[in-house]
Design a protein around this motif. Structure first.
Motif, mmCIF file in Angstrom:
data_model
loop_
_atom_site.group_PDB
_atom_site.id
_atom_site.type_symbol
_atom_site.label_atom_id
_atom_site.label_comp_id
_atom_site.label_asym_id
_atom_site.label_seq_id
_atom_site.Cartn_x
_atom_site.Cartn_y
_atom_site.Cartn_z
ATOM 1 N N GLN A 264 0.814 -1.232 0.020
ATOM 2 C CA GLN A 264 0.036 0.040 0.066
ATOM 3 C C GLN A 264 0.775 1.201 -0.088
ATOM 4 O OE1 GLN A 264 -3.289 0.031 2.517
ATOM 5 N NE2 GLN A 264 -3.613 -2.047 2.495
ATOM 6 N N ASN A 265 1.808 1.299 0.731
ATOM 7 C CA ASN A 265 2.653 2.355 0.936
ATOM 8 C C ASN A 265 3.426 2.555 -0.438
ATOM 9 O OD1 ASN A 265 2.197 2.690 3.519
ATOM 10 N ND2 ASN A 265 4.209 2.021 4.297
ATOM 11 N N PHE A 266 3.949 1.605 -1.098
ATOM 12 C CA PHE A 266 4.476 1.650 -2.432
ATOM 13 C C PHE A 266 3.603 2.187 -3.513
ATOM 14 C CE2 PHE A 266 5.428 -0.175 -6.481
ATOM 15 C CZ PHE A 266 6.860 0.589 -6.825
ATOM 16 N N ILE A 267 2.271 1.610 -3.746
ATOM 17 C CA ILE A 267 1.581 1.940 -4.751
ATOM 18 C C ILE A 267 1.102 3.287 -4.582
ATOM 19 C CG2 ILE A 267 -0.744 1.428 -5.794
ATOM 20 C CD1 ILE A 267 -0.359 -1.411 -5.279
ATOM 21 N N TYR A 268 0.575 3.741 -3.238
ATOM 22 C CA TYR A 268 -0.134 5.050 -3.193
ATOM 23 C C TYR A 268 0.650 6.249 -2.991
ATOM 24 C CZ TYR A 268 -3.779 1.777 -1.944
ATOM 25 O OH TYR A 268 -4.757 0.469 -2.045
ATOM 26 N N ASN A 269 2.075 5.978 -2.973
ATOM 27 C CA ASN A 269 2.994 7.051 -2.520
ATOM 28 C C ASN A 269 3.409 7.770 -3.856
ATOM 29 O OD1 ASN A 269 4.408 8.755 -0.836
ATOM 30 N ND2 ASN A 269 6.145 7.423 -0.745
ATOM 31 N N VAL A 270 2.494 8.523 -4.492
ATOM 32 C CA VAL A 270 2.969 9.378 -5.729
ATOM 33 C C VAL A 270 2.629 10.531 -5.755
ATOM 34 C CG1 VAL A 270 2.564 6.901 -7.259
ATOM 35 C CG2 VAL A 270 0.798 8.558 -6.796
ATOM 36 N N SER A 271 3.136 11.317 -6.580
ATOM 37 C CA SER A 271 3.068 12.681 -7.094
ATOM 38 C C SER A 271 1.719 13.062 -7.494
ATOM 39 C CB SER A 271 4.227 13.474 -7.653
ATOM 40 O OG SER A 271 4.277 12.698 -8.855
ATOM 41 N N GLN A 272 1.172 14.113 -7.490
ATOM 42 C CA GLN A 272 -0.077 14.279 -8.046
ATOM 43 C C GLN A 272 -0.122 14.468 -9.542
ATOM 44 O OE1 GLN A 272 -1.153 13.689 -5.146
ATOM 45 N NE2 GLN A 272 -3.138 14.945 -5.587
ATOM 46 N N GLU A 273 1.157 15.004 -10.204
ATOM 47 C CA GLU A 273 1.341 14.885 -11.809
ATOM 48 C C GLU A 273 1.177 13.685 -12.382
ATOM 49 O OE1 GLU A 273 4.268 17.276 -14.910
ATOM 50 O OE2 GLU A 273 4.909 16.514 -12.879
ATOM 51 N N LEU A 504 -6.246 13.460 -12.006
ATOM 52 C CA LEU A 504 -7.204 13.392 -11.166
ATOM 53 C C LEU A 504 -8.034 14.734 -11.076
ATOM 54 C CD1 LEU A 504 -4.613 13.038 -8.267
ATOM 55 C CD2 LEU A 504 -6.213 11.339 -8.934
ATOM 56 N N GLU A 505 -7.650 15.792 -11.872
ATOM 57 C CA GLU A 505 -8.349 16.909 -11.989
ATOM 58 C C GLU A 505 -9.740 16.480 -13.002
ATOM 59 O OE1 GLU A 505 -8.352 21.903 -12.825
ATOM 60 O OE2 GLU A 505 -6.593 20.453 -12.779
ATOM 61 N N THR A 506 -9.356 15.878 -14.157
ATOM 62 C CA THR A 506 -10.296 15.513 -15.096
ATOM 63 C C THR A 506 -11.444 14.660 -14.216
ATOM 64 O OG1 THR A 506 -8.661 15.765 -16.685
ATOM 65 C CG2 THR A 506 -10.620 14.257 -17.296
ATOM 66 N N ILE A 507 -10.943 13.473 -13.560
ATOM 67 C CA ILE A 507 -11.687 12.607 -12.908
ATOM 68 C C ILE A 507 -12.711 13.502 -11.916
ATOM 69 C CG2 ILE A 507 -11.921 10.843 -11.239
ATOM 70 C CD1 ILE A 507 -9.415 9.769 -12.421
ATOM 71 N N ALA A 508 -11.845 14.495 -11.245
ATOM 72 C CA ALA A 508 -12.961 15.006 -10.198
ATOM 73 C C ALA A 508 -13.940 15.985 -10.934
ATOM 74 C CB ALA A 508 -11.893 16.072 -9.447
ATOM 75 N N ASN A 509 -13.745 16.532 -12.068
ATOM 76 C CA ASN A 509 -14.492 17.370 -12.727
ATOM 77 C C ASN A 509 -15.773 16.655 -13.530
ATOM 78 O OD1 ASN A 509 -13.305 19.766 -12.015
ATOM 79 N ND2 ASN A 509 -11.731 19.776 -14.213
ATOM 80 N N ASN A 510 -15.630 15.353 -13.562
ATOM 81 C CA ASN A 510 -16.658 14.617 -13.917
ATOM 82 C C ASN A 510 -17.577 14.296 -12.612
ATOM 83 O OD1 ASN A 510 -16.149 14.353 -16.708
ATOM 84 N ND2 ASN A 510 -14.358 13.008 -16.382
ATOM 85 N N ALA A 621 -9.522 18.045 -1.249
ATOM 86 C CA ALA A 621 -8.823 19.038 -2.448
ATOM 87 C C ALA A 621 -8.716 18.038 -3.797
ATOM 88 C CB ALA A 621 -8.023 19.883 -2.221
ATOM 89 N N LYS A 622 -8.530 18.826 -5.031
ATOM 90 C CA LYS A 622 -8.221 17.883 -6.324
ATOM 91 C C LYS A 622 -6.671 17.433 -6.180
ATOM 92 C CE LYS A 622 -11.515 20.287 -9.098
ATOM 93 N NZ LYS A 622 -11.784 21.183 -10.206
ATOM 94 N N LYS A 623 -5.928 18.142 -5.359
ATOM 95 C CA LYS A 623 -4.761 17.654 -5.198
ATOM 96 C C LYS A 623 -4.025 17.393 -4.040
ATOM 97 C CE LYS A 623 -2.989 21.021 -8.933
ATOM 98 N NZ LYS A 623 -1.939 21.976 -9.371
ATOM 99 N N TYR A 624 -4.902 16.853 -3.295
ATOM 100 C CA TYR A 624 -4.927 16.156 -2.165
ATOM 101 C C TYR A 624 -4.017 14.674 -2.317
ATOM 102 C CZ TYR A 624 -5.843 15.274 2.900
ATOM 103 O OH TYR A 624 -5.731 14.837 4.302
ATOM 104 N N PRO A 625 -3.104 14.510 -1.396
ATOM 105 C CA PRO A 625 -2.189 13.120 -1.731
ATOM 106 C C PRO A 625 -2.937 11.872 -1.746
ATOM 107 C CG PRO A 625 -1.227 14.558 0.270
ATOM 108 C CD PRO A 625 -2.657 15.119 -0.380
ATOM 109 N N VAL A 626 -2.797 10.947 -2.815
ATOM 110 C CA VAL A 626 -3.650 9.871 -2.860
ATOM 111 C C VAL A 626 -3.320 9.008 -1.884
ATOM 112 C CG1 VAL A 626 -3.754 7.761 -4.353
ATOM 113 C CG2 VAL A 626 -3.465 10.066 -5.577
ATOM 114 N N TYR A 627 -2.103 9.043 -1.373
ATOM 115 C CA TYR A 627 -1.821 8.033 -0.273
ATOM 116 C C TYR A 627 -2.803 8.195 0.957
ATOM 117 C CZ TYR A 627 0.835 6.068 3.896
ATOM 118 O OH TYR A 627 0.945 5.381 4.779
ATOM 119 N N ARG A 628 -3.115 9.480 1.409
ATOM 120 C CA ARG A 628 -4.061 9.905 2.331
ATOM 121 C C ARG A 628 -5.329 9.347 2.205
ATOM 122 N NH1 ARG A 628 -2.163 13.881 6.595
ATOM 123 N NH2 ARG A 628 -0.006 14.397 6.329
#
Length: 754
Positions: A264-273, A504-510, A621-628
């Motif tokens: 879990q730590n490995f998969i989710y620990n990514v930058s927002q870009e 993530l922003e595109t997904i959120a906007n849907n 928020a749209k740019k909130y860390p995926v990990y959290r």
């Protein structure tokens, strides 16, 4: 006969292929087969060809290697004439727990396979038996209530397809007797049988037709090869006495479990870009890493792909000779050294195993080995701790310009290593196939995912329509002449208009209402009990393999179909084994959860003992860390698993700070839809906050009556609806519906803009 692992594999995995051929009832061949094998048929006091003769005839004319030797084994695997046929007979009995019927009678009605999930029993409830159509595995869509009327034609059509695919493989692979067990040819044979014999029963005369022919064939091959490798010298020297030792209670086989730690730590620990691309790439990397480590072990031991008896959901099981257990410390050290170079202490694969006797292949085998692996998680990197003590425990120099995700030194603005997973995610959507290739590359520095695979002697290559590759899409019939099989896990991601992966922003906007993205996590409830008590007393290994396969096809294909066809704005980050992680517009996720639950219920024949719990969490928020967000959803899932009410437990969904049992969900959504319709008719949004206020304990409910009466007076055109809604949400004890506060948040977010 000079015995080799290749011959043992082919003889054992095709030993019962005649059952499939026989059921096709190709009458024009019956006389030919009867004449060809007259002596065999008459000596068994039979009146017509049995599955042994049908199978032998098929193999002799198939173009597959070692035709004379394998034909003889198939023909005589119930009355052995040499060491190989005796080995296959023994493995056959162990796989099926000696529950097969060996009657020679042909007057037995051909049957459909029963879904094993529909028969799982944890509480001794009466089960609603459901059937599978005779079809390819990838073609399976739904269960049926009764057996097919024209089932003989279904068997015939499927067999004809199967034979054509065998021809495709033979045509594409020359000099097959020179190929060793690691060649893609043998994988194609394995997956061809998986595709065409998974939805047909192994036996159905005196037993419930719940075990697939493929599960029986593949586990028979795994057992036969394990015994052969344990006693290889004896088999090769022709020692006729070795079976006295084999059939004793000696621990002659080994079961190994590999389990990813830190997934879990490995998969989710990514930058927002490009987060979705990176998440998908990392998820695929983990599943591919397990595949490669499993291959590394079995092919180092000269075993076959059938010895990987399960691989999915972050772990694998291998069946091999007992001597493999003596080498586990070597393999564990190799794994830890390689993964420490790649990931530090973030990610590793723990191995555990034990030696077993043939009799121990049934019962609580998998439970015992799983407990051992759990213990290993508390002793990660034990094999390299002394050697790497300083490197593991010394603090990093924070003055360096380090990547915040993998902690490598950055050269430039982007981390080459982390970006390689984005590239991997991109390949998965842009290329329709990938190959796993052997390599001897020497790696000095790890800069990409392939460098890690290289450490184990493999690499992966993506392309379009690559020969001897795996398909990344599951929407077409597979040609086994060119391809090996489909990718195991779900692989759907939404795309933008330009064809790139949605961010993530595109997904959120849907999303409907407030624009946020969220995650949905879930897994099957009581899986240990399902594989233990749910299959009856001491189930054979082939029965467990059949159950694993049914769960695998649901989470590897059915779930992906639901997302792609009904919720195309969501992305399947991972789905395999018995669990899943989906990222999508927050407003889609509750309905997606409901559809997954309904689909699993239908897939299991409405079996009340097969349930799934899920939980949602959305990003503030749209740019909130995926990990959290992923961590929050995981915590919510734990809460859903603890939900007990009115004789029910688990089997629930966490949504907006409340756990709702699936048996409550239709009423829950009905109330939500009625409340939402009021807001859409411009009734004051204050009603949401009023209901939320009165959802607490010890409220003076008469004030709520008064408020709703005033509300009805102000909105006379729908006044009756408003008062009817109040009746709907009030229980007999004048308390509000227990989930009303959760519903008010759901409605608020769906009807709020921005």
């Amino acid at each position: 006969m000079e015995l080799t692992v290749e011959k043992v594999f082919l003889a054992s995995i095709f030993h019962d292929i005649g059952k499939f051929y026989q059921r096709a009832e190709i009458n024009s061949l019956k006389k030919i087969i009867a004449e060809t094998y007259r002596y065999s048929i008459e000596s068994s006091k039979s009146y017509s060809p049995r599955h042994q003769e049908w199978g032998a005839y098929f193999y002799k004319n198939s173009g597959l290697p070692y035709k004379d030797e394998i034909e003889g084994v198939i023909l005589n695997h119930h009355s052995p004439i040499n060491l190989l046929s005796e080995l296959v007979q023994l493995a056959d009995h162990v796989s099926a727990n000696e529950r097969e019927d060996y009657s020679s009678s042909e007057n037995k009605r051909v049957k459909n396979m029963v879904s094993i999930l529909s028969l799982v029993s944890l509480k001794d409830n009466k089960k609603n038996k459901k059937y599978k159509r005779v079809s390819r595995l990838s073609e399976f869509k739904e269960l049926i209530d009764r057996e097919e009327e024209n089932i003989k034609l279904s068997y015939k059509n499927l067999w004809n397809e199967f034979e054509e695919q065998v021809k495709n493989i033979v045509r594409e692979h020359k000099n097959t007797e020179e190929l060793d067990i690691t060649d893609p040819f043998y994988e194609k044979i394995y997956y061809l049988l998986k595709e065409y014999t998974s939805n047909v029963p192994s036996a159905f005369f005196y037993s419930e037709p719940e075990i697939s022919l493929f599960s029986h064939l593949s586990t028979t091959a795994a057992i036969a090869i394990s015994i052969f490798k344990q006693y290889e010298d004896g088999f090769k020297s022709g020692d006729i006495n070795l079976f006295k030792d084999v059939k004793s209670d000696k621990k002659i086989m080994g079961i190994v479990k590999g389990d990813v730690s830190g997934i879990q730590n490995f998969i989710y620990n990514v930058s927002q870009e490009h987060a979705v691309k990176k998440l998908r790439g990392r998820s695929f990397y983990v599943s591919c890493l397990l595949e490669i480590i499993a291959r590394y072990i079995i092919y180092s031991e000269k075993l076959s792909i059938s010895n990987v008896i399960y691989n999915g959901g972050g772990h694998f099981y291998l069946l091999g000779p007992a001597i493999i257990i003596d080498k586990l410390s070597y393999y564990q050290k190799k794994i830890e050294e390689n993964l420490f170079k790649a990931h530090g202490i973030e990610l590793t694969v723990n191995l555990s195993g034990e030696k077993i006797s043939l009799n121990e292949l049934s019962g609580e085998l998998f439970k015992n080995i799983s407990e051992k692996v759990e213990d290993k998680k508390f002793r990660k990197f034990e094999s390299i701790l002394k050697k790497n003590h300083e490197e593991i425990f010394n603090l990093k120099d924070v003055s360096q310009n380090l990547c915040p995700y993998c902690h490598r030194e950055l050269i430039g603005e982007k981390c080459e290593f982390c970006e390689s997973f984005a590239e991997l995610g991109d390949f998965l959507t842009k290329k329709n196939s990938f190959k796993i290739l052997k390599t001897n590359k020497k790696i000095e520095k790890i800069n990409s995912y392939n460098d890690i695979f290289n450490l184990f002697g493999y690499e992966i290559k993506f392309g379009d329509n690559l020969k001897d590759s795996y398909l990344t899409v599951k929407d077409k019939k597979i040609d086994f002449g060119r391809y090996i099989y489909f990718i195991k896990s779900a692989n759907y991601v939404p795309k933008k208009d330009d064809g790139s992966i949605a961010d993530l922003e595109t997904i959120a906007n849907n999303s409907k209402g407030i624009k946020k993205w969220g995650v949905l996590r879930g897994d099957v409830d009581n899986l240990g009990k399902v594989f233990g008590k749910g299959l009856g007393d001491k189930p054979p290994i082939s029965k467990k393999a059949t159950l694993s396969q049914e769960i695998e096809i649901f989470f590897g294909k059915f779930l992906e179909d639901i997302v792609r066809e009904r919720f195309p704005n969501s992305s399947v980050i991972y789905s395999g084994g018995d669990d899943f992680f989906i990222l999508g517009p927050w407003s889609d996720l509750p309905n997606l959860a409901w559809e997954i639950q309904k689909s699993l219920r239908s897939f299991s024949g409405e079996n009340k003992d097969i349930t799934v719990s899920m939980a949602m969490e959305f990003a503030p928020a749209k740019k909130y860390p995926v990990y959290r967000v992923a961590l929050g959803a995981g915590n919510n899932l734990d809460i859903a698993k603890d939900y007990k009410r009115n004789g029910y437990e688990k089997n629930a969904f966490f949504n907006f700070n409340k756990v709702v049992g699936w048996e409550e969900f239709e009423e829950y959504t009905l109330i939500k839809e009625k409340l939402e319709s009021f807001i859409n008719k411009n009734i004051t949004r204050k009603v949401l906050y009023v209901l939320r206020h009165f959802s607490g304990e010890n409220r003076k409910i008469w004030r709520l009556f008064y408020y709703f009466s005033r509300l009805a007076d102000r909105n006379k055109e729908i006044g009756k609806e408003i008062l009817g809604f109040l009746d709907l949400i009030l229980r007999n004890d004048n308390k509000l519906y227990k989930h009303i506060d959760s519903i008010t948040y759901w409605v608020e977010y769906e009807t709020r803009e921005g």
